[in-house]
Design a protein around this motif. Structure first.
Motif, PDB file in Angstrom:
ATOM      1  N   SER A  17       0.884  -0.989  -0.146  1.00 47.39           N
ATOM      2  CA  SER A  17      -0.057   0.112  -0.173  1.00 47.39           C
ATOM      3  C   SER A  17       1.066   1.258   0.080  1.00 47.39           C
ATOM      4  O   SER A  17       2.218   1.154   0.228  1.00 47.39           O
ATOM      5  CB  SER A  17      -1.000  -0.144   1.141  1.00 47.39           C
ATOM      6  N   LYS A  18       0.036   2.338  -0.222  1.00 45.36           N
ATOM      7  CA  LYS A  18       0.968   3.572  -0.032  1.00 45.36           C
ATOM      8  C   LYS A  18       1.753   4.130   1.042  1.00 45.36           C
ATOM      9  O   LYS A  18       2.874   4.253   1.162  1.00 45.36           O
ATOM     10  CB  LYS A  18       0.036   4.692  -0.075  1.00 45.36           C
ATOM     11  N   SER A  19       1.002   3.592   2.383  1.00 48.08           N
ATOM     12  CA  SER A  19       1.747   3.905   3.635  1.00 48.08           C
ATOM     13  C   SER A  19       2.949   2.798   3.872  1.00 48.08           C
ATOM     14  O   SER A  19       4.151   3.207   4.245  1.00 48.08           O
ATOM     15  CB  SER A  19       0.928   3.982   4.582  1.00 48.08           C
ATOM     16  N   LYS A  20       2.724   1.721   3.422  1.00 42.21           N
ATOM     17  CA  LYS A  20       3.819   0.722   3.539  1.00 42.21           C
ATOM     18  C   LYS A  20       5.118   0.827   2.549  1.00 42.21           C
ATOM     19  O   LYS A  20       6.035   0.771   2.921  1.00 42.21           O
ATOM     20  CB  LYS A  20       3.251  -0.819   3.311  1.00 42.21           C
ATOM     21  N   ILE A 121      -5.332  12.431 -10.475  1.00 43.24           N
ATOM     22  CA  ILE A 121      -5.434  11.950  -9.181  1.00 43.24           C
ATOM     23  C   ILE A 121      -5.035  13.115  -8.182  1.00 43.24           C
ATOM     24  O   ILE A 121      -4.209  13.961  -8.490  1.00 43.24           O
ATOM     25  CB  ILE A 121      -4.057  10.939  -8.914  1.00 43.24           C
ATOM     26  N   ILE A 122      -5.866  13.333  -7.375  1.00 42.44           N
ATOM     27  CA  ILE A 122      -5.826  14.280  -6.211  1.00 42.44           C
ATOM     28  C   ILE A 122      -5.540  13.670  -5.020  1.00 42.44           C
ATOM     29  O   ILE A 122      -6.185  12.964  -4.379  1.00 42.44           O
ATOM     30  CB  ILE A 122      -7.207  15.282  -6.191  1.00 42.44           C
ATOM     31  N   LEU A 138       2.367   9.942  -4.418  1.00 45.48           N
ATOM     32  CA  LEU A 138       1.689  10.030  -5.869  1.00 45.48           C
ATOM     33  C   LEU A 138       2.186   9.287  -6.727  1.00 45.48           C
ATOM     34  O   LEU A 138       1.400   8.553  -7.695  1.00 45.48           O
ATOM     35  CB  LEU A 138       1.675  11.375  -6.213  1.00 45.48           C
ATOM     36  N   SER A 139       3.564   8.762  -6.824  1.00 42.41           N
ATOM     37  CA  SER A 139       4.073   7.983  -7.940  1.00 42.41           C
ATOM     38  C   SER A 139       3.499   6.553  -7.925  1.00 42.41           C
ATOM     39  O   SER A 139       3.019   6.078  -8.808  1.00 42.41           O
ATOM     40  CB  SER A 139       5.672   7.968  -7.864  1.00 42.41           C
ATOM     41  N   LEU A 140       3.333   6.043  -6.546  1.00 37.15           N
ATOM     42  CA  LEU A 140       2.818   4.739  -6.255  1.00 37.15           C
ATOM     43  C   LEU A 140       1.165   4.542  -6.765  1.00 37.15           C
ATOM     44  O   LEU A 140       0.975   3.647  -7.446  1.00 37.15           O
ATOM     45  CB  LEU A 140       2.853   4.301  -4.836  1.00 37.15           C
ATOM     46  N   VAL A 185       6.300  13.730 -10.736  1.00 35.92           N
ATOM     47  CA  VAL A 185       5.669  12.089 -10.441  1.00 35.92           C
ATOM     48  C   VAL A 185       6.099  11.303 -11.726  1.00 35.92           C
ATOM     49  O   VAL A 185       6.565  10.078 -11.329  1.00 35.92           O
ATOM     50  CB  VAL A 185       4.246  12.516 -10.350  1.00 35.92           C
ATOM     51  N   GLN A 186       5.991  11.782 -13.055  1.00 35.34           N
ATOM     52  CA  GLN A 186       6.515  10.969 -14.052  1.00 35.34           C
ATOM     53  C   GLN A 186       7.969  10.733 -13.803  1.00 35.34           C
ATOM     54  O   GLN A 186       8.262   9.469 -14.586  1.00 35.34           O
ATOM     55  CB  GLN A 186       6.120  11.773 -15.117  1.00 35.34           C
ATOM     56  N   GLN A 187       8.681  11.629 -13.587  1.00 30.39           N
ATOM     57  CA  GLN A 187      10.201  11.384 -13.477  1.00 30.39           C
ATOM     58  C   GLN A 187      10.466   9.990 -12.402  1.00 30.39           C
ATOM     59  O   GLN A 187      11.253   9.327 -12.512  1.00 30.39           O
ATOM     60  CB  GLN A 187      10.734  12.392 -12.833  1.00 30.39           C
TER      61      GLN A 187
END
Length: 253
Positions: A17-20, A121-122, A138-140, A185-187
């Motif tokens: 997940s994002k947090s992990k 995505i917000i 955001l990248s994930l 984020v794309q980078q």
């Protein structure tokens, strides 16, 4: 030939997940403990819990920027959230807590907003600025969405406007600042698959990784395991010096 312990263990490792993901980028020991021994994790302080509560409140306020949306119930199971999200997509309305899982990544998007043939995505934060950790977050999310077949347009960080002074009724549009961080984020995006692979490999280990203390113990967040990992240090160590900062680490063996 019998499977190795690591291979057998890998089967039980879920999508990250994002947090992990952010925990793993900070410290693999922190991630391993969260996944395999959550009962040994120290409880969050009242101050941290208050921050979480504030974040939840701010997140609900930010949804007002994109009215008429579909809310994916927070209390639903991950499988239910995934199914409800897929059912909501054809309606082409904002989706609150849209959930995706693909290629080892699991992400709940604060607000997913239709924009022509794509979705924006917000990510909502109760802070007043953009931090590097937010871009990794955001990248994930973008990786999980695109790996699920969703065409993503912009990745936007929605944070509090520290220059807003309330006069009368709350102006939700003045309260928040929308920062388009699509380029950054794309980078980061090409590195996400390899980072996930490394984290999954570390999680597949049946034993907790050994990680030396370092600046990462408080970057980007103060780690809840710090008191445990630092317990071997003597009283009045170099880290107790006022404003020791990087000088303390430079003198640490």
């Amino acid at each position: 030939m019998a499977e190795s312990n690591a291979s057998q263990h890998m089967k039980h490792v879920k999508a990250i997940s994002k947090s992990k993901y952010l925990s793993g980028l900070q410290c693999p020991k922190l991630l391993w403990r969260q996944v395999h021994q959550p009962g040994t994790m120290p409880a969050h302080s009242e101050a941290t819990q208050a921050i979480f509560a504030q974040g939840h409140e701010v997140g609900e306020l930010a949804q007002s920027l994109y009215p008429g949306g579909i809310s994916i119930p927070w209390e639903s199971t991950p499988a239910e959230k995934l199914a409800l999200t897929q059912s909501a997509l054809p309606e082409l309305r904002p989706i609150y807590e849209a959930t995706f899982s693909a290629k080892g990544a699991y992400a709940q998007v604060d607000v997913l907003v239709p924009d022509g043939d794509s979705w924006n995505i917000i990510e909502v934060k109760s802070t007043t600025s953009v931090k590097d950790v937010n871009l990794h977050d955001l990248s994930l999310q973008r990786y999980a969405c695109e790996s699920s077949g969703i065409q993503v347009g912009k990745t936007i960080l929605c944070h509090l406007n520290n220059e807003y002074v309330r006069q009368g009724a709350l102006d939700i549009h003045q309260l928040f600042t929308l920062a388009d961080r699509t380029v950054e984020v794309q980078q980061l995006l090409p590195d996400v698959p390899e980072r996930l692979r490394v984290l999954q490999q570390e999680l597949a280990s049946p034993t907790e990784p050994i990680v030396a203390i370092g600046p990462h113990c408080s970057d980007p967040y103060d780690c809840v395991l710090q008191s445990e990992c630092w317990s071997y240090l003597p009283d009045h160590s170099v880290f107790d010096l006022y404003r020791g900062g990087t000088k303390a680490w430079a003198s640490f063996p």
